[in-house]
Design a protein around this motif. Structure first.
Motif, PDB file in Angstrom:
ATOM      1  N   UNK A 100       0.830  -1.205   0.000  1.00 20.67           N
ATOM      2  CA  UNK A 100       0.000   0.000   0.000  1.00 20.67           C
ATOM      3  C   UNK A 100       0.865   1.256   0.000  1.00 20.67           C
ATOM      4  N   UNK A 101       1.971   1.220   0.726  1.00 24.86           N
ATOM      5  CA  UNK A 101       2.874   2.371   0.758  1.00 24.86           C
ATOM      6  C   UNK A 101       3.482   2.620  -0.618  1.00 24.86           C
ATOM      7  N   UNK A 102       3.872   1.537  -1.317  1.00 23.84           N
ATOM      8  CA  UNK A 102       4.426   1.691  -2.663  1.00 23.84           C
ATOM      9  C   UNK A 102       3.414   2.351  -3.602  1.00 23.84           C
ATOM     10  N   UNK A 103       2.162   1.905  -3.507  1.00 23.53           N
ATOM     11  CA  UNK A 103       1.127   2.491  -4.362  1.00 23.53           C
ATOM     12  C   UNK A 103       0.883   3.954  -4.017  1.00 23.53           C
ATOM     13  N   UNK A 104       0.912   4.282  -2.721  1.00 30.13           N
ATOM     14  CA  UNK A 104       0.709   5.678  -2.318  1.00 30.13           C
ATOM     15  C   UNK A 104       1.866   6.568  -2.766  1.00 30.13           C
ATOM     16  N   UNK A 105       3.092   6.052  -2.717  1.00 31.14           N
ATOM     17  CA  UNK A 105       4.245   6.813  -3.203  1.00 31.14           C
ATOM     18  C   UNK A 105       4.107   7.063  -4.701  1.00 31.14           C
ATOM     19  N   UNK A 106       3.701   6.033  -5.441  1.00 31.04           N
ATOM     20  CA  UNK A 106       3.493   6.179  -6.883  1.00 31.04           C
ATOM     21  C   UNK A 106       2.432   7.251  -7.173  1.00 31.04           C
ATOM     22  N   UNK A 107       1.321   7.178  -6.449  1.00 27.23           N
ATOM     23  CA  UNK A 107       0.246   8.147  -6.680  1.00 27.23           C
ATOM     24  C   UNK A 107       0.673   9.552  -6.281  1.00 27.23           C
ATOM     25  N   UNK A 108       1.454   9.666  -5.215  1.00 30.48           N
ATOM     26  CA  UNK A 108       1.935  10.970  -4.755  1.00 30.48           C
ATOM     27  C   UNK A 108       2.829  11.616  -5.808  1.00 30.48           C
ATOM     28  N   UNK A 109       3.689  10.797  -6.447  1.00 28.56           N
ATOM     29  CA  UNK A 109       4.592  11.330  -7.464  1.00 28.56           C
ATOM     30  C   UNK A 109       3.852  11.679  -8.741  1.00 28.56           C
ATOM     31  N   UNK A 110       2.806  10.910  -9.090  1.00 23.80           N
ATOM     32  CA  UNK A 110       2.068  11.129 -10.331  1.00 23.80           C
ATOM     33  C   UNK A 110       1.057  12.274 -10.238  1.00 23.80           C
ATOM     34  N   UNK A 112      -0.671  14.598  -7.101  1.00 19.15           N
ATOM     35  CA  UNK A 112      -0.834  14.909  -5.683  1.00 19.15           C
ATOM     36  C   UNK A 112      -2.286  15.203  -5.308  1.00 19.15           C
ATOM     37  N   UNK A 113      -3.068  15.715  -6.239  1.00 24.83           N
ATOM     38  CA  UNK A 113      -4.478  15.996  -5.938  1.00 24.83           C
ATOM     39  C   UNK A 113      -5.262  14.698  -5.714  1.00 24.83           C
ATOM     40  N   UNK A 114      -5.051  13.717  -6.593  1.00 28.07           N
ATOM     41  CA  UNK A 114      -5.714  12.414  -6.402  1.00 28.07           C
ATOM     42  C   UNK A 114      -5.251  11.748  -5.115  1.00 28.07           C
ATOM     43  N   UNK A 115      -3.954  11.898  -4.795  1.00 31.71           N
ATOM     44  CA  UNK A 115      -3.402  11.342  -3.562  1.00 31.71           C
ATOM     45  C   UNK A 115      -4.079  11.966  -2.333  1.00 31.71           C
ATOM     46  N   UNK A 116      -4.156  13.295  -2.313  1.00 30.87           N
ATOM     47  CA  UNK A 116      -4.788  13.978  -1.177  1.00 30.87           C
ATOM     48  C   UNK A 116      -6.256  13.602  -1.047  1.00 30.87           C
ATOM     49  N   UNK A 117      -6.937  13.492  -2.177  1.00 27.52           N
ATOM     50  CA  UNK A 117      -8.355  13.109  -2.153  1.00 27.52           C
ATOM     51  C   UNK A 117      -8.521  11.692  -1.598  1.00 27.52           C
ATOM     52  N   UNK A 118      -7.664  10.769  -2.027  1.00 29.93           N
ATOM     53  CA  UNK A 118      -7.756   9.380  -1.565  1.00 29.93           C
ATOM     54  C   UNK A 118      -7.459   9.272  -0.067  1.00 29.93           C
ATOM     55  N   UNK A 119      -6.432   9.959   0.392  1.00 29.30           N
ATOM     56  CA  UNK A 119      -6.082   9.938   1.820  1.00 29.30           C
ATOM     57  C   UNK A 119      -7.242  10.486   2.644  1.00 29.30           C
ATOM     58  N   UNK A 120      -7.859  11.532   2.166  1.00 30.29           N
ATOM     59  CA  UNK A 120      -8.988  12.125   2.892  1.00 30.29           C
ATOM     60  C   UNK A 120     -10.210  11.213   2.938  1.00 30.29           C
ATOM     61  N   UNK A 122     -10.316   7.846   2.554  1.00 28.93           N
ATOM     62  CA  UNK A 122     -10.092   6.613   3.299  1.00 28.93           C
ATOM     63  C   UNK A 122      -9.783   6.857   4.770  1.00 28.93           C
ATOM     64  N   UNK A 123      -9.371   8.065   5.099  1.00 34.97           N
ATOM     65  CA  UNK A 123      -9.066   8.372   6.488  1.00 34.97           C
ATOM     66  C   UNK A 123      -7.796   7.707   6.983  1.00 34.97           C
ATOM     67  N   UNK A 124      -6.803   7.575   6.096  1.00 27.33           N
ATOM     68  CA  UNK A 124      -5.528   6.973   6.504  1.00 27.33           C
ATOM     69  C   UNK A 124      -4.477   8.058   6.575  1.00 27.33           C
ATOM     70  N   UNK A 125      -3.402   7.750   7.283  1.00 24.81           N
ATOM     71  CA  UNK A 125      -2.319   8.697   7.461  1.00 24.81           C
ATOM     72  C   UNK A 125      -1.527   8.827   6.169  1.00 24.81           C
ATOM     73  N   UNK A 126      -1.077  10.026   5.877  1.00 24.61           N
ATOM     74  CA  UNK A 126      -0.299  10.250   4.667  1.00 24.61           C
ATOM     75  C   UNK A 126       1.136   9.802   4.811  1.00 24.61           C
ATOM     76  N   UNK A 127       1.891   9.937   3.745  1.00 25.98           N
ATOM     77  CA  UNK A 127       3.295   9.569   3.745  1.00 25.98           C
ATOM     78  C   UNK A 127       4.106  10.564   4.536  1.00 25.98           C
ATOM     79  N   UNK A 128       5.219  10.070   5.090  1.00 28.38           N
ATOM     80  CA  UNK A 128       6.127  10.959   5.809  1.00 28.38           C
ATOM     81  C   UNK A 128       6.934  11.744   4.784  1.00 28.38           C
ATOM     82  N   UNK A 129       7.068  13.034   5.007  1.00 29.20           N
ATOM     83  CA  UNK A 129       7.869  13.859   4.105  1.00 29.20           C
ATOM     84  C   UNK A 129       9.042  14.418   4.903  1.00 29.20           C
ATOM     85  N   UNK A 130      10.171  14.533   4.225  1.00 28.13           N
ATOM     86  CA  UNK A 130      11.377  15.030   4.905  1.00 28.13           C
ATOM     87  C   UNK A 130      11.636  16.447   4.548  1.00 28.13           C
TER      88      UNK A 130
END
Length: 130
Positions: A100-110, A112-120, A122-130
């Motif tokens: 699931x993390x690999x898929x979220x990283x892929x979606x985040x890179x491709x 970001x709007x779809x990623x933010x919408x999906x995280x919201x 599903x109610x799951x925590x987002x990826x850690x950013x440095x």
């Protein structure tokens, strides 16, 4: 019994019988009435997120895969709360979380709007950013 009150001994025996009945009933699918004061553990079988979040035409998309994996994570988490020493299920959970993390990283890179919408949704925590 020496040094033990007869009532406490009977209470202890009744609790033991309740546990035996409960374990037998899980095998035979009998219902046991709820006894107040005694703890009964059970597993929620149909714990899932609503499938209306993903349209039918997008069943192979990244969002649908993350949705499916999130459902499996919820079910396995519920299972592991009941069976804490089920190490093969723990290993499976870690593998699902990695996928699931690999898929979220892929979606985040491709996208970001779809990623933010999906995280919201599903109610799951987002990826850690440095």
């Amino acid at each position: 019994m020496v040094g033990m009150n007869q009532n406490s001994y009977m209470d202890h025996e009744n609790e033991r019988m309740d546990l035996i009945l409960f374990s037998d009933s899980r095998k035979k699918k009998k219902k046991i009435p709820f006894n107040s004061g005694k703890i009964c553990f059970f597993m929620i079988k149909n714990l899932s997120i609503s499938s209306s979040l993903i349209p039918d035409k997008q069943r192979g998309s990244v969002e649908s895969q993350v949705f499916y994996l999130t459902n499996r994570v919820l079910r396995l988490t519920q299972h592991l709360q009941l069976h804490a020493k089920d190490y093969s299920s723990q290993r499976g959970l870690w593998k699902i979380l990695g996928k699931r993390k690999q898929l979220l990283v892929y979606l985040y890179k491709r996208d970001k709007l779809r990623y933010d919408d999906l995280i919201g949704r599903l109610g799951i925590r987002g990826l850690k950013t440095r």
